[in-house]
Design a protein around this motif. Structure first.
Motif, mmCIF file in Angstrom:
data_model
loop_
_atom_site.group_PDB
_atom_site.id
_atom_site.type_symbol
_atom_site.label_atom_id
_atom_site.label_comp_id
_atom_site.label_asym_id
_atom_site.label_seq_id
_atom_site.Cartn_x
_atom_site.Cartn_y
_atom_site.Cartn_z
ATOM 1 N N GLU A 183 0.998 -1.230 0.027
ATOM 2 C CA GLU A 183 0.164 -0.021 -0.073
ATOM 3 C C GLU A 183 0.721 1.227 -0.112
ATOM 4 O O GLU A 183 0.196 2.523 -0.392
ATOM 5 C CB GLU A 183 -0.876 -0.093 1.168
ATOM 6 N N TYR A 228 -8.300 -2.412 -4.418
ATOM 7 C CA TYR A 228 -8.662 -2.015 -3.125
ATOM 8 C C TYR A 228 -8.270 -0.589 -2.744
ATOM 9 O O TYR A 228 -7.577 0.211 -3.482
ATOM 10 C CB TYR A 228 -7.752 -3.069 -2.284
ATOM 11 N N LYS A 229 -8.680 -0.299 -1.598
ATOM 12 C CA LYS A 229 -8.363 0.954 -1.038
ATOM 13 C C LYS A 229 -8.176 0.969 0.418
ATOM 14 O O LYS A 229 -8.741 -0.152 0.896
ATOM 15 C CB LYS A 229 -9.356 2.142 -1.519
ATOM 16 N N TRP A 230 -7.376 1.873 1.098
ATOM 17 C CA TRP A 230 -7.308 1.687 2.417
ATOM 18 C C TRP A 230 -7.202 3.102 2.954
ATOM 19 O O TRP A 230 -7.137 4.162 2.439
ATOM 20 C CB TRP A 230 -5.731 1.140 2.672
ATOM 21 N N THR A 281 -14.831 -5.071 3.712
ATOM 22 C CA THR A 281 -13.671 -5.181 4.498
ATOM 23 C C THR A 281 -12.919 -6.326 3.916
ATOM 24 O O THR A 281 -13.321 -7.373 4.030
ATOM 25 C CB THR A 281 -14.146 -5.073 5.759
ATOM 26 N N TYR A 334 -5.490 0.664 10.512
ATOM 27 C CA TYR A 334 -5.497 0.781 9.057
ATOM 28 C C TYR A 334 -6.418 -0.164 8.435
ATOM 29 O O TYR A 334 -6.412 -1.128 8.691
ATOM 30 C CB TYR A 334 -3.933 0.356 8.339
ATOM 31 N N TYR A 353 -8.488 -2.124 5.429
ATOM 32 C CA TYR A 353 -8.416 -2.339 3.951
ATOM 33 C C TYR A 353 -9.752 -2.651 3.354
ATOM 34 O O TYR A 353 -10.434 -3.727 3.971
ATOM 35 C CB TYR A 353 -7.391 -3.271 3.653
ATOM 36 N N GLU A 354 -10.170 -2.142 2.198
ATOM 37 C CA GLU A 354 -11.393 -2.511 1.562
ATOM 38 C C GLU A 354 -11.398 -2.827 0.113
ATOM 39 O O GLU A 354 -10.506 -2.121 -0.630
ATOM 40 C CB GLU A 354 -12.582 -1.435 1.766
#
Length: 258
Positions: A42, A131-133, A157, A253, A255-256
């Protein structure tokens, strides 16, 4: 069908490796809550290895990967740590490995082993995802647990990196450099028993760092004390100058999948 395809994809790599299974089936039971996630680091703003991302939730496919994915012999201990393979259950991390596509290796218990990067390529072709975080700050563990109990149920999630709740905060003690406090070790030995009287079995830390202030001011030693707030309130030392209390930052943190 998927199971057959995955076995064919991975068959070519099996001949060059010994029987070093990556996923240890004795560590977990495959259920609908288990995921195998492949994701670029990331912190890589360029998303260099995003092309290898994969997300697998199908039980049959996971079973085939447990049976087939292996790593090779130990090699030169270098790794870019640019890509992660993460095993989760109920959105909680069970195990994780750092992979370097550049050096074609994987980190196993601190050592680099050969790894067939075509495994990542083939899995990504079939199960690619993005993904995004984001980061969230919490005042204490109770506040985090309330948040986590809800976010962990969300279908988006992937997993949550929990903050490390060891110290409530920190403060500094400045000691003059003299015959009694000749070096930081002498100060540590002086402070430790006094601190233990206050905190008992609670965690604490006494440390000295070569900060810019310490380096520029050689006639003193500024020590950093980490621990509970009660330590800051109760520790009274006539030989030192106490700084301000700084509450710890507890960042989680999340993460999705997009």
């Amino acid at each position: 069908m998927k199971k057959t395809i995955i076995l064919i994809i991975l068959a070519a790599s099996q001949n060059i490796y010994s029987q070093n299974k990556l996923f240890k089936s004795d560590k977990f039971t495959v259920t609908d809550s288990v995921k195998i996630i492949g994701m670029y680091n990331e912190w890589d703003k360029h998303k260099t290895y995003e092309k290898y991302n994969f997300l697998i939730t199908d039980k049959k496919v996971i079973d085939s990967l447990i049976a087939s994915v292996e790593y090779g012999e130990r090699g030169e201990n270098i790794s870019g740590r640019d890509f992660n393979i993460i095993l989760t259950n109920g959105n909680k991390v069970i195990d994780r490995w750092s992979v370097s596509p550049k050096f074609k290796n994987i980190n196993i218990k601190g050592y680099s082993h050969q790894f067939d990067i075509s495994i990542l390529e083939n899995l990504s072709k079939k199960y690619h995802f993005q993904y995004k975080w984001y980061k969230m700050e919490f005042k204490n563990e109770k506040e985090f647990n309330q948040f986590n109990s809800e976010i962990i149920k969300d279908e988006k999630t992937l997993y949550v990196n929990k903050p490390i709740f060891i110290y409530e905060g920190s403060f500094e003690l400045q000691f003059p450099k003299n015959e009694k406090f000749i070096h930081p070790k002498a100060i540590y030995d002086y402070l430790k028993p006094e601190v233990e009287k206050i905190v008992g079995s609670k965690e604490f830390s006494i440390s000295y760092s070569a900060t810019e202030f310490n380096l520029k001011n050689q006639d003193q030693y500024t020590m950093t004390i980490e621990g509970p707030f009660t330590l800051f309130k109760k520790l009274k030392d006539k030989n030192s100058k106490k700084g301000k209390w700084i509450p710890a930052e507890f960042g989680a943190y999340i993460y999705e999948k997009e």
